[in-house]
Design a protein around this motif. Structure first.
Motif, PDB file in Angstrom:
ATOM      1  N   THR A   1       0.830  -1.205   0.000  1.00 22.08           N
ATOM      2  CA  THR A   1       0.000   0.000   0.000  1.00 22.08           C
ATOM      3  C   THR A   1       0.859   1.247   0.000  1.00 22.08           C
ATOM      4  OG1 THR A   1      -1.766   1.176   1.180  1.00 22.08           O
ATOM      5  CG2 THR A   1      -0.125   0.065   2.524  1.00 22.08           C
ATOM      6  N   ASN A   2       0.331   2.306  -0.585  1.00 24.30           N
ATOM      7  CA  ASN A   2       0.935   3.631  -0.438  1.00 24.30           C
ATOM      8  C   ASN A   2       0.060   4.512   0.440  1.00 24.30           C
ATOM      9  OD1 ASN A   2      -1.234   4.164  -2.079  1.00 24.30           O
ATOM     10  ND2 ASN A   2      -0.074   5.093  -3.733  1.00 24.30           N
ATOM     11  N   VAL A   3      -0.914   3.897   1.088  1.00 20.30           N
ATOM     12  CA  VAL A   3      -1.865   4.592   1.959  1.00 20.30           C
ATOM     13  C   VAL A   3      -1.417   4.448   3.407  1.00 20.30           C
ATOM     14  CG1 VAL A   3      -4.260   4.621   2.761  1.00 20.30           C
ATOM     15  CG2 VAL A   3      -3.766   4.217   0.347  1.00 20.30           C
ATOM     16  N   ASP A   4      -1.607   5.491   4.197  1.00 19.96           N
ATOM     17  CA  ASP A   4      -1.357   5.415   5.635  1.00 19.96           C
ATOM     18  C   ASP A   4      -2.499   4.617   6.261  1.00 19.96           C
ATOM     19  OD1 ASP A   4      -1.000   5.725   8.337  1.00 19.96           O
ATOM     20  OD2 ASP A   4      -0.649   7.888   8.274  1.00 19.96           O
ATOM     21  N   LEU A   5      -2.274   3.325   6.469  1.00 23.49           N
ATOM     22  CA  LEU A   5      -3.352   2.465   6.955  1.00 23.49           C
ATOM     23  C   LEU A   5      -3.781   2.827   8.370  1.00 23.49           C
ATOM     24  CD1 LEU A   5      -2.578  -1.113   5.584  1.00 23.49           C
ATOM     25  CD2 LEU A   5      -4.104   0.641   4.680  1.00 23.49           C
ATOM     26  N   GLU A   6      -2.851   3.303   9.196  1.00 24.44           N
ATOM     27  CA  GLU A   6      -3.245   3.696  10.549  1.00 24.44           C
ATOM     28  C   GLU A   6      -4.216   4.865  10.495  1.00 24.44           C
ATOM     29  OE1 GLU A   6      -0.180   4.296  13.350  1.00 24.44           O
ATOM     30  OE2 GLU A   6       0.616   2.270  13.201  1.00 24.44           O
ATOM     31  N   ALA A   7      -3.962   5.828   9.603  1.00 23.20           N
ATOM     32  CA  ALA A   7      -4.897   6.943   9.435  1.00 23.20           C
ATOM     33  C   ALA A   7      -6.221   6.442   8.867  1.00 23.20           C
ATOM     34  CB  ALA A   7      -4.295   8.007   8.522  1.00 23.20           C
ATOM     35  N   ALA A   8      -6.148   5.479   7.953  1.00 26.46           N
ATOM     36  CA  ALA A   8      -7.375   4.914   7.391  1.00 26.46           C
ATOM     37  C   ALA A   8      -8.181   4.185   8.461  1.00 26.46           C
ATOM     38  CB  ALA A   8      -7.029   3.965   6.244  1.00 26.46           C
ATOM     39  N   VAL A   9      -7.498   3.527   9.394  1.00 20.02           N
ATOM     40  CA  VAL A   9      -8.194   2.880  10.508  1.00 20.02           C
ATOM     41  C   VAL A   9      -8.898   3.923  11.369  1.00 20.02           C
ATOM     42  CG1 VAL A   9      -7.848   1.613  12.661  1.00 20.02           C
ATOM     43  CG2 VAL A   9      -6.724   0.831  10.571  1.00 20.02           C
ATOM     44  N   GLN A  10      -8.199   5.012  11.676  1.00 22.08           N
ATOM     45  CA  GLN A  10      -8.803   6.067  12.478  1.00 22.08           C
ATOM     46  C   GLN A  10     -10.011   6.672  11.782  1.00 22.08           C
ATOM     47  OE1 GLN A  10      -5.652   8.856  13.337  1.00 22.08           O
ATOM     48  NE2 GLN A  10      -5.011   7.743  15.156  1.00 22.08           N
ATOM     49  N   ALA A  11      -9.938   6.784  10.446  1.00 28.53           N
ATOM     50  CA  ALA A  11     -11.042   7.370   9.690  1.00 28.53           C
ATOM     51  C   ALA A  11     -12.138   6.351   9.391  1.00 28.53           C
ATOM     52  CB  ALA A  11     -10.510   7.959   8.387  1.00 28.53           C
ATOM     53  N   LYS A  12     -12.009   5.130   9.924  1.00 31.16           N
ATOM     54  CA  LYS A  12     -12.999   4.066   9.747  1.00 31.16           C
ATOM     55  C   LYS A  12     -13.102   3.604   8.290  1.00 31.16           C
ATOM     56  CE  LYS A  12     -14.071   4.554  14.106  1.00 31.16           C
ATOM     57  NZ  LYS A  12     -13.560   3.582  15.096  1.00 31.16           N
ATOM     58  N   ARG A  13     -12.038   3.800   7.502  1.00 31.99           N
ATOM     59  CA  ARG A  13     -12.042   3.327   6.124  1.00 31.99           C
ATOM     60  C   ARG A  13     -11.385   1.954   5.996  1.00 31.99           C
ATOM     61  NH1 ARG A  13      -9.965   8.511   5.370  1.00 31.99           N
ATOM     62  NH2 ARG A  13      -7.941   7.581   4.858  1.00 31.99           N
ATOM     63  N   PHE A  14     -10.690   1.543   7.027  1.00 29.94           N
ATOM     64  CA  PHE A  14     -10.007   0.256   6.991  1.00 29.94           C
ATOM     65  C   PHE A  14     -10.175  -0.413   8.341  1.00 29.94           C
ATOM     66  CE2 PHE A  14      -6.528  -2.786   6.550  1.00 29.94           C
ATOM     67  CZ  PHE A  14      -6.617  -3.117   5.206  1.00 29.94           C
ATOM     68  N   ARG A  15     -10.466  -1.708   8.315  1.00 27.19           N
ATOM     69  CA  ARG A  15     -10.735  -2.433   9.555  1.00 27.19           C
ATOM     70  C   ARG A  15      -9.468  -2.559  10.397  1.00 27.19           C
ATOM     71  NH1 ARG A  15     -15.421  -5.384  10.187  1.00 27.19           N
ATOM     72  NH2 ARG A  15     -14.307  -6.664  11.710  1.00 27.19           N
ATOM     73  N   GLU A  16      -9.599  -2.257  11.671  1.00 27.58           N
ATOM     74  CA  GLU A  16      -8.455  -2.313  12.568  1.00 27.58           C
ATOM     75  C   GLU A  16      -7.956  -3.745  12.729  1.00 27.58           C
ATOM     76  OE1 GLU A  16      -7.337  -0.068  16.667  1.00 27.58           O
ATOM     77  OE2 GLU A  16      -9.156  -1.287  16.741  1.00 27.58           O
ATOM     78  N   ASP A  17      -8.891  -4.703  12.858  1.00 30.40           N
ATOM     79  CA  ASP A  17      -8.463  -6.096  13.053  1.00 30.40           C
ATOM     80  C   ASP A  17      -7.750  -6.635  11.813  1.00 30.40           C
ATOM     81  OD1 ASP A  17     -10.787  -5.991  11.594  1.00 30.40           O
ATOM     82  OD2 ASP A  17     -11.940  -7.347  12.869  1.00 30.40           O
ATOM     83  N   LEU A  18      -8.167  -6.198  10.629  1.00 32.38           N
ATOM     84  CA  LEU A  18      -7.473  -6.617   9.413  1.00 32.38           C
ATOM     85  C   LEU A  18      -6.084  -5.989   9.354  1.00 32.38           C
ATOM     86  CD1 LEU A  18      -7.354  -8.052   6.702  1.00 32.38           C
ATOM     87  CD2 LEU A  18      -8.573  -6.105   5.680  1.00 32.38           C
ATOM     88  N   TYR A  19      -5.980  -4.744   9.788  1.00 33.34           N
ATOM     89  CA  TYR A  19      -4.671  -4.080   9.800  1.00 33.34           C
ATOM     90  C   TYR A  19      -3.689  -4.843  10.688  1.00 33.34           C
ATOM     91  CZ  TYR A  19      -1.065  -0.706  11.054  1.00 33.34           C
ATOM     92  OH  TYR A  19       0.144  -0.105  11.313  1.00 33.34           O
TER      93      TYR A  19
END
Length: 678
Positions: free
Chosen positions: A188-206
């Motif tokens: 990924t080139n996306v900040d997944l931690e920021a995506a988790v905070q923004a509810k765009r990416f599942r925390e458990d999957l991260y």
């Protein structure tokens, strides 16, 4: 390295994903896995160049990670070579004879994504004329690269998590699970931690994907790779385009080295491809590169780097590496640098920064380098009560000899401030975090500082603890040590070996994560519970073969000639220092808690900014040589503050890892133990 560095690589299957309307489904869903084997690898995906020191360190990390079967998360800007790195991992893994499947998750549509990944049965939807396997089945026995994982549709994230947990897929239109043996690499080139905070990416999957993170530096941060990469692309394209005599001029090469390359390796390849196509003569000159002024901008910054450019580069690197409190740290570092350059002259340092002496002095006081100015207390109509007559409430603090709290104790400032607040501080030393938590549970102490693991075990045991603060992460402050002459070269070599650790301490979690990153568990080694004071001798005389330990015992062993670091916490753990109290004390006097956190921040800051001075002043009390303490203090982080959401999630990950490994009898909620006053 080049394509020849991928020995015995299995079939490469590229899956671009599907973007289709319903009218197009009949044509697209009849994809054939055998046909996908015929897709060719891009030129860029064969250019594994590691001449820059940063790239050499990356390759060393990849060589350690590749043989294990752990899930890997590759993080990097667009064009940095995430697929290339994934191919290198596959080619050097035990799965090299199996297929390598690359799938672009960003190209999935909600309607066809599940069928693409997991397959479908005949008649499952319009256009499903026959049963077809998905990408997971196509990668069976090999490696599946899920590129642009941050763009995966939310509905599919849930199903992907289950596949990763259960290692089986269910095709669309079927209820029968199909086992799959696949190593997953997510990119990924996306900040997944920021995506988790923004509810765009599942925390458990991260957390499931982030077992072994690999961060790729942008091309501008590894300039040593630019010349060999340019030569690689030049050779390939001039051969394909029939221009074998074409060469790259010295001035053109210099121009390439000075370009910032926002598009990274992909942009560099396109630039060379274009130059080979259009260069009129046998030598490619700077104008043939058609960089449209990008090189001149970088050249000006390189030849005469301005303050703004230097700070921008520093901030970019800090953001990319996930650093926190960047503004505050840069401000403090600036003040400290000016003060040191002025040799302690406040007026001259203030003038060099263009601020008033009073402003600069305020910043110094905030740093703890000088005492703050004290305003005279207001005159009272009543005579002051002599200190001998005041009745102070006892505040017992537990500390470890090897922690920030011991520096706090040495400085003595917190006793003075809390005495004015009505408390008499008493200090009790403990061997490690687990003993501190036991004392907090029995209320023998009311304030403690410890690492990530001890509070998790204590909360699970019913200790009524409260998190009131934490320090920034310091992952290099704990490591696995081996003897200098040990045959062990990586974490994977620990299988069946005796490893010393203090059970329940912070390094317990570090050891667990290090093993998981290499496809192992605690059951694959022989953990030996041992007091830190006894473990070094046990390591040197061969009773154990590795030792998990923290600073400054770590630094003390590091400076010896008979030990070496097998791995430290970087890329594996945060290694936060947490500050905890009893619930009653936190609720009773939040101002006293704030004073403690403030003074702890200053104590850590003092040790980090004055490592040599702190080491000299504490070497007797610690019984450790000053150079070892100086090394430990240089890795110390400071800035004690209340817990934020990110830190709570990270600590919850620690708890969940211990629960999943069977070390905790029941799951816990860290958030429930966070002080609401914070």
């Amino acid at each position: 390295m080049s394509r020849s560095d991928f020995p015995d690589e299995g079939p490469a299957i590229r899956g671009p994903g599907i973007r289709a309307s319903d009218r197009e489904r009949r044509r697209i869903v009849s994809f054939d896995p055998e046909a996908r084997n015929r897709h060719q690898t891009t030129i860029r995906a064969t250019a594994m160049v590691v001449q820059d020191p940063a790239s050499q360190r990356l390759r060393d990390d990849l060589d350690r990670i590749a043989p294990c079967d752990a899930t890997i998360l590759v993080i990097g800007e667009t064009g940095t070579g995430k697929e290339l790195v994934s191919r290198y991992i596959h080619a050097n893994s035990l799965r090299r004879s199996g297929p390598f499947v690359a799938v672009n998750c960003g190209a999935f549509t909600d309607s066809l994504a599940e069928a693409e990944l997991f397959g479908f049965e005949k008649g499952a939807f319009t256009g499903a004329l026959k049963t077809q396997p998905g990408w997971f089945e196509a990668a069976h026995g090999g490696t599946l690269l899920l590129d642009e994982i941050g763009d995966l549709p939310p509905a599919l994230q849930v199903k992907l998590l289950r596949v990763l947990q259960e290692r089986e897929v269910v095709r669309v239109g079927s209820r029968k699970p199909i086992p799959v043996d696949v190593r997953v690499i997510a990119a990924t080139n996306v900040d997944l931690e920021a995506a988790v905070q923004a509810k765009r990416f599942r925390e458990d999957l991260y957390f499931r994907l982030n077992v072994a993170p690999v961060r790729l530096a942008p091309l501008r941060e590894r300039p040593g790779d630019i010349p060999p990469l340019a030569g690689h692309f030049l050779d390939l394209h001039k051969e394909r385009l029939g221009r074998p005599d074409l060469t790259l001029g010295a001035e053109a090469l210099r121009r390439l080295a000075l370009c910032p390359w926002p598009g990274n390796i992909r942009q560099l390849e396109n630039t060379l491809h274009n130059a080979v196509l259009l260069a009129p003569g046998p030598v490619i000159g700077p104008d043939d590169l058609r960089l449209h002024g990008q090189g001149s901008v970088r050249r000006a910054e390189t030849e005469a780097p301005g303050l703004e450019g230097s700070i921008k580069a520093l901030v970019e690197r800090a953001v990319a590496e996930g650093e926190t409190d960047i503004h505050e740290r840069i401000l403090r570092a600036t003040v400290r640098a000016a003060f040191d350059l002025a040799e302690g002259n406040q007026l001259r340092a203030a003038e060099s920064l263009g601020v008033s002496r009073n402003t600069f002095r305020t910043q110094l006081a905030h740093l703890g380098a000088i005492p703050p100015r004290r305003r005279p207390p207001p005159r009272s109509p009543h005579p002051p009560i002599p200190p001998s007559v005041r009745r102070l409430t006892e505040l017992p603090i537990g500390y470890q000899k090897y922690g920030t709290s011991s520096i706090l104790k040495m400085r003595g400032a917190v006793e003075r401030r809390l005495a004015a607040h009505g408390y008499r501080v008493t200090w009790t030393e403990f061997l490690s975090g687990p003993q501190l938590m036991d004392a907090l549970g029995s209320l023998r102490v009311e304030f403690v500082a410890t690492g990530e693991a001890p509070p998790v075990f204590a909360q699970a045991a019913g200790v009524p603890l409260v998190y009131v603060g934490h320090d920034p992460a310091a992952p290099s402050g704990e490591a696995l040590l081996v003897r200098r002459d040990s045959p062990l070269r990586g974490i994977g070599d620990l299988r069946g070996r005796a490893v010393a650790l203090h059970t329940g301490s912070n390094v317990h979690y570090f050891l667990l994560r290090a093993l998981q990153a290499h496809g192992l568990s605690l059951d694959d080694i022989r953990p030996v519970h041992m007091r830190p004071a006894d473990a070094l001798d046990a390591l040197l005389d061969g009773r154990v073969e590795a030792w998990a330990i923290w600073d400054p015992l770590l630094s003390s062993a590091q400076i010896r000639g008979d030990t070496r670091v097998l791995a430290d916490g970087r890329g594996l753990v945060s290694n936060h220092q947490f500050y905890l109290t009893s619930q009653s004390f936190a609720d009773r006097d939040p101002e006293a808690v704030a004073i403690l956190l403030d003074e702890l921040g200053k104590a850590g800051e003092y040790a980090a900014l004055h490592a040599a001075e702190a080491a000299r002043s504490m070497t007797r009390a610690y019984g450790i040589e000053a150079p070892a303490l100086e090394l430990a203090f240089s890795r110390l982080t400071y800035g004690a503050k209340p817990l934020d959401d990110r830190t709570v999630r990270q600590q919850q990950g620690v708890a969940d890892s211990f629960h999943a490994s069977g070390l905790l009898r029941s799951s816990i909620s860290v958030r429930e133990a966070v002080w609401v006053g914070a």
